[in-house]
Write a protein that holds these residues in place. Structure first.
Motif, PDB file in Angstrom:
ATOM      1  N   GLU A 148      29.580  42.386  43.136  1.00 33.41           N
ATOM      2  CA  GLU A 148      30.800  42.611  44.187  1.00 33.41           C
ATOM      3  C   GLU A 148      31.824  43.353  43.413  1.00 33.41           C
ATOM      4  O   GLU A 148      32.448  44.200  43.812  1.00 33.41           O
ATOM      5  N   GLN A 149      31.993  43.172  41.989  1.00 29.90           N
ATOM      6  CA  GLN A 149      33.008  43.656  41.097  1.00 29.90           C
ATOM      7  C   GLN A 149      32.673  44.364  40.052  1.00 29.90           C
ATOM      8  O   GLN A 149      33.610  44.679  39.261  1.00 29.90           O
ATOM      9  N   GLY A 150      31.502  44.113  39.624  1.00 28.54           N
ATOM     10  CA  GLY A 150      30.950  45.003  38.419  1.00 28.54           C
ATOM     11  C   GLY A 150      31.008  44.073  36.970  1.00 28.54           C
ATOM     12  O   GLY A 150      31.463  42.990  37.045  1.00 28.54           O
ATOM     13  N   MET A 151      30.352  44.442  36.034  1.00 30.41           N
ATOM     14  CA  MET A 151      30.262  43.835  34.815  1.00 30.41           C
ATOM     15  C   MET A 151      31.579  43.483  34.173  1.00 30.41           C
ATOM     16  O   MET A 151      31.937  42.246  33.752  1.00 30.41           O
ATOM     17  N   ALA A 152      32.556  44.577  34.188  1.00 33.93           N
ATOM     18  CA  ALA A 152      33.845  44.264  33.519  1.00 33.93           C
ATOM     19  C   ALA A 152      34.448  43.145  34.128  1.00 33.93           C
ATOM     20  O   ALA A 152      35.183  42.376  33.388  1.00 33.93           O
ATOM     21  N   ALA A 153      34.288  42.905  35.476  1.00 35.60           N
ATOM     22  CA  ALA A 153      35.087  41.769  36.079  1.00 35.60           C
ATOM     23  C   ALA A 153      34.487  40.270  35.789  1.00 35.60           C
ATOM     24  O   ALA A 153      34.941  39.500  36.153  1.00 35.60           O
ATOM     25  N   THR A 154      33.198  40.389  35.260  1.00 31.75           N
ATOM     26  CA  THR A 154      32.479  39.012  34.907  1.00 31.75           C
ATOM     27  C   THR A 154      32.888  38.482  33.844  1.00 31.75           C
ATOM     28  O   THR A 154      32.202  38.583  32.667  1.00 31.75           O
ATOM     29  N   THR A 155      33.954  37.785  33.624  1.00 35.24           N
ATOM     30  CA  THR A 155      34.515  37.029  32.334  1.00 35.24           C
ATOM     31  C   THR A 155      34.312  35.733  32.711  1.00 35.24           C
ATOM     32  O   THR A 155      33.742  35.060  33.751  1.00 35.24           O
ATOM     33  N   MET A 156      34.209  35.075  31.397  1.00 29.77           N
ATOM     34  CA  MET A 156      33.891  33.333  31.480  1.00 29.77           C
ATOM     35  C   MET A 156      35.134  32.732  32.605  1.00 29.77           C
ATOM     36  O   MET A 156      34.576  31.785  33.361  1.00 29.77           O
ATOM     37  N   ALA A 157      36.312  33.112  32.646  1.00 24.25           N
ATOM     38  CA  ALA A 157      37.352  32.720  33.456  1.00 24.25           C
ATOM     39  C   ALA A 157      37.041  33.078  34.974  1.00 24.25           C
ATOM     40  O   ALA A 157      37.048  32.184  35.745  1.00 24.25           O
ATOM     41  N   ALA A 158      36.443  34.113  35.160  1.00 23.88           N
ATOM     42  CA  ALA A 158      36.103  34.656  36.611  1.00 23.88           C
ATOM     43  C   ALA A 158      34.777  33.881  36.995  1.00 23.88           C
ATOM     44  O   ALA A 158      34.848  33.486  38.302  1.00 23.88           O
ATOM     45  N   VAL A 159      33.976  33.775  36.134  1.00 17.50           N
ATOM     46  CA  VAL A 159      32.512  32.911  36.464  1.00 17.50           C
ATOM     47  C   VAL A 159      33.219  31.425  36.635  1.00 17.50           C
ATOM     48  O   VAL A 159      32.654  30.888  37.632  1.00 17.50           O
ATOM     49  N   SER A 210      29.218  32.036  24.888  1.00 16.07           N
ATOM     50  CA  SER A 210      29.936  33.170  24.868  1.00 16.07           C
ATOM     51  C   SER A 210      29.302  33.997  26.213  1.00 16.07           C
ATOM     52  O   SER A 210      28.435  33.603  26.805  1.00 16.07           O
ATOM     53  N   ARG A 211      30.186  35.147  26.404  1.00 16.66           N
ATOM     54  CA  ARG A 211      29.881  36.023  27.795  1.00 16.66           C
ATOM     55  C   ARG A 211      28.470  36.724  27.458  1.00 16.66           C
ATOM     56  O   ARG A 211      27.698  36.945  28.309  1.00 16.66           O
ATOM     57  N   ALA A 212      28.174  37.026  26.151  1.00 14.67           N
ATOM     58  CA  ALA A 212      27.124  37.629  25.846  1.00 14.67           C
ATOM     59  C   ALA A 212      25.870  36.792  26.273  1.00 14.67           C
ATOM     60  O   ALA A 212      24.977  37.301  26.625  1.00 14.67           O
ATOM     61  N   ASP A 213      26.052  35.356  25.632  1.00 12.71           N
ATOM     62  CA  ASP A 213      24.894  34.585  26.067  1.00 12.71           C
ATOM     63  C   ASP A 213      25.019  34.450  27.777  1.00 12.71           C
ATOM     64  O   ASP A 213      23.520  34.362  28.289  1.00 12.71           O
ATOM     65  N   LEU A 214      25.785  34.310  28.332  1.00 10.94           N
ATOM     66  CA  LEU A 214      25.683  34.026  29.909  1.00 10.94           C
ATOM     67  C   LEU A 214      25.220  35.332  30.352  1.00 10.94           C
ATOM     68  O   LEU A 214      24.315  35.332  31.271  1.00 10.94           O
ATOM     69  N   ILE A 215      25.532  36.671  30.197  1.00 15.38           N
ATOM     70  CA  ILE A 215      24.799  37.987  30.524  1.00 15.38           C
ATOM     71  C   ILE A 215      23.354  37.856  30.087  1.00 15.38           C
ATOM     72  O   ILE A 215      22.516  38.436  31.129  1.00 15.38           O
ATOM     73  N   SER A 216      23.100  37.519  28.925  1.00 15.11           N
ATOM     74  CA  SER A 216      21.705  37.478  28.579  1.00 15.11           C
ATOM     75  C   SER A 216      20.927  36.493  29.475  1.00 15.11           C
ATOM     76  O   SER A 216      19.549  36.790  30.027  1.00 15.11           O
ATOM     77  N   GLU A 217      21.298  35.506  29.783  1.00 16.12           N
ATOM     78  CA  GLU A 217      20.548  34.392  30.559  1.00 16.12           C
ATOM     79  C   GLU A 217      20.693  35.065  31.894  1.00 16.12           C
ATOM     80  O   GLU A 217      19.649  34.477  32.592  1.00 16.12           O
ATOM     81  N   LEU A 218      21.490  35.722  32.395  1.00 16.29           N
ATOM     82  CA  LEU A 218      21.468  36.443  33.962  1.00 16.29           C
ATOM     83  C   LEU A 218      20.177  36.975  34.272  1.00 16.29           C
ATOM     84  O   LEU A 218      19.689  36.908  35.176  1.00 16.29           O
ATOM     85  N   PRO A 246      29.104  46.197  25.902  1.00 19.52           N
ATOM     86  CA  PRO A 246      27.838  46.024  25.070  1.00 19.52           C
ATOM     87  C   PRO A 246      27.086  44.688  25.736  1.00 19.52           C
ATOM     88  O   PRO A 246      25.977  44.901  25.636  1.00 19.52           O
ATOM     89  N   ASP A 247      27.516  43.786  26.470  1.00 19.26           N
ATOM     90  CA  ASP A 247      26.771  43.079  27.084  1.00 19.26           C
ATOM     91  C   ASP A 247      25.784  43.693  28.205  1.00 19.26           C
ATOM     92  O   ASP A 247      24.686  43.280  28.279  1.00 19.26           O
ATOM     93  N   ALA A 248      26.375  44.483  29.151  1.00 22.84           N
ATOM     94  CA  ALA A 248      25.840  45.266  30.025  1.00 22.84           C
ATOM     95  C   ALA A 248      24.471  46.035  29.397  1.00 22.84           C
ATOM     96  O   ALA A 248      23.463  46.266  29.913  1.00 22.84           O
ATOM     97  N   ALA A 249      24.985  46.825  28.261  1.00 25.22           N
ATOM     98  CA  ALA A 249      24.138  47.444  27.686  1.00 25.22           C
ATOM     99  C   ALA A 249      22.767  46.736  27.061  1.00 25.22           C
ATOM    100  O   ALA A 249      21.729  47.294  27.245  1.00 25.22           O
ATOM    101  N   ARG A 250      23.103  45.676  26.613  1.00 26.16           N
ATOM    102  CA  ARG A 250      21.622  44.965  26.176  1.00 26.16           C
ATOM    103  C   ARG A 250      20.969  44.365  27.446  1.00 26.16           C
ATOM    104  O   ARG A 250      19.755  44.510  27.388  1.00 26.16           O
ATOM    105  N   HIS A 251      21.620  44.106  28.361  1.00 24.40           N
ATOM    106  CA  HIS A 251      20.860  43.767  29.790  1.00 24.40           C
ATOM    107  C   HIS A 251      20.089  44.898  30.073  1.00 24.40           C
ATOM    108  O   HIS A 251      18.886  44.755  30.734  1.00 24.40           O
ATOM    109  N   TRP A 252      20.710  46.090  30.179  1.00 20.70           N
ATOM    110  CA  TRP A 252      20.068  47.239  30.670  1.00 20.70           C
ATOM    111  C   TRP A 252      19.055  47.889  30.039  1.00 20.70           C
ATOM    112  O   TRP A 252      18.126  47.898  30.380  1.00 20.70           O
TER     113      TRP A 252
END
Length: 204
Positions: free
Chosen positions: A30-41, A58-66, A122-128
């Motif tokens: 809905e809002q993109g990677m930049a908006a997907t912070t730990m607080a927002a989640v 960490s956020r990196a861990d969260l995005i990796s698990e996503l 960087p988290d999006a880059a690793r995911h991509w």
């Protein structure tokens, strides 16, 4: 601690983790990677930030698990299993076209969001990078099979055909057909199958 107590706690932990990953996916779409912070989640899931950190360091861990979460929820392995089960390479290519259309209609939003921000996040880059790796491995397996069965069209090598297939199944192509031109997944699959056959399969 007794097993009867431990199991419900484990079940609750799994449900909480899944809820956080579901919230993260919704935010990405809905809002993109930049908006997907730990607080927002945390806010989307209705829990505290501390609760998020109990599951993800960490956020990196969260995005990796996503990435794994989306694969599991959408059963990507199961959906693509018939490709490997096809009796021959040409049949596998056709099944792949239909399955790809079906899968991309389900994951396009998150895939596009990650791709758009891979250059700055960087988290999006690793995911991509992970997503592209598995796409390329799937493509290569198809082209190796065409080559080994002697039906890869003249002018193509396994490497060039693999790269071209990656371009043909890009997010942009799916987005154009599915959203801009309003094709349904059946139409996309049928025409992609025709395109891949005419492009990569040698004529009799």
């Amino acid at each position: 601690m007794s097993r009867s107590i431990e199991e419900p706690r484990n079940a609750r932990s799994r449900r909480s983790r899944a809820a956080l990953l579901r919230a993260a996916r919704e935010l990405v779409e809905e809002q993109g990677m930049a908006a997907t912070t730990m607080a927002a989640v945390a806010a989307r899931a209705g829990v505290s930030r501390r609760a998020v950190y109990l599951h993800f360091s960490s956020r990196a861990d969260l995005i990796s698990e996503l990435f794994g979460y989306v694969n599991e929820v959408e059963d990507l392995e199961g959906r693509f299993a018939p490709v490997g089960d096809a009796p021959d390479a040409v049949g596998a290519l056709e099944v792949f076209a239909h399955r790809h259309a079906e899968v991309m209609s389900r994951i396009l939003a998150v895939s596009r969001a990650v791709e758009r921000e891979a250059g700055s996040d960087p988290d999006a880059a690793r995911h991509w990078e992970t997503a592209l790796f598995w796409r390329q491995e799937t493509n290569r397996a198809l082209m190796i099979r065409l080559h080994d069965e002697g039906v890869l069209a003249p002018g193509w090598t396994v490497d060039t055909a693999t790269d071209m297939l990656l371009a043909l199944i890009s997010n942009g192509v799916t987005e154009t057909l599915l959203l801009n031109r309003e094709w349904d997944t059946t139409k996309i699959g049928e025409h992609m199958a025709l395109l891949l056959h005419s492009t990569f399969v040698a004529r009799d």
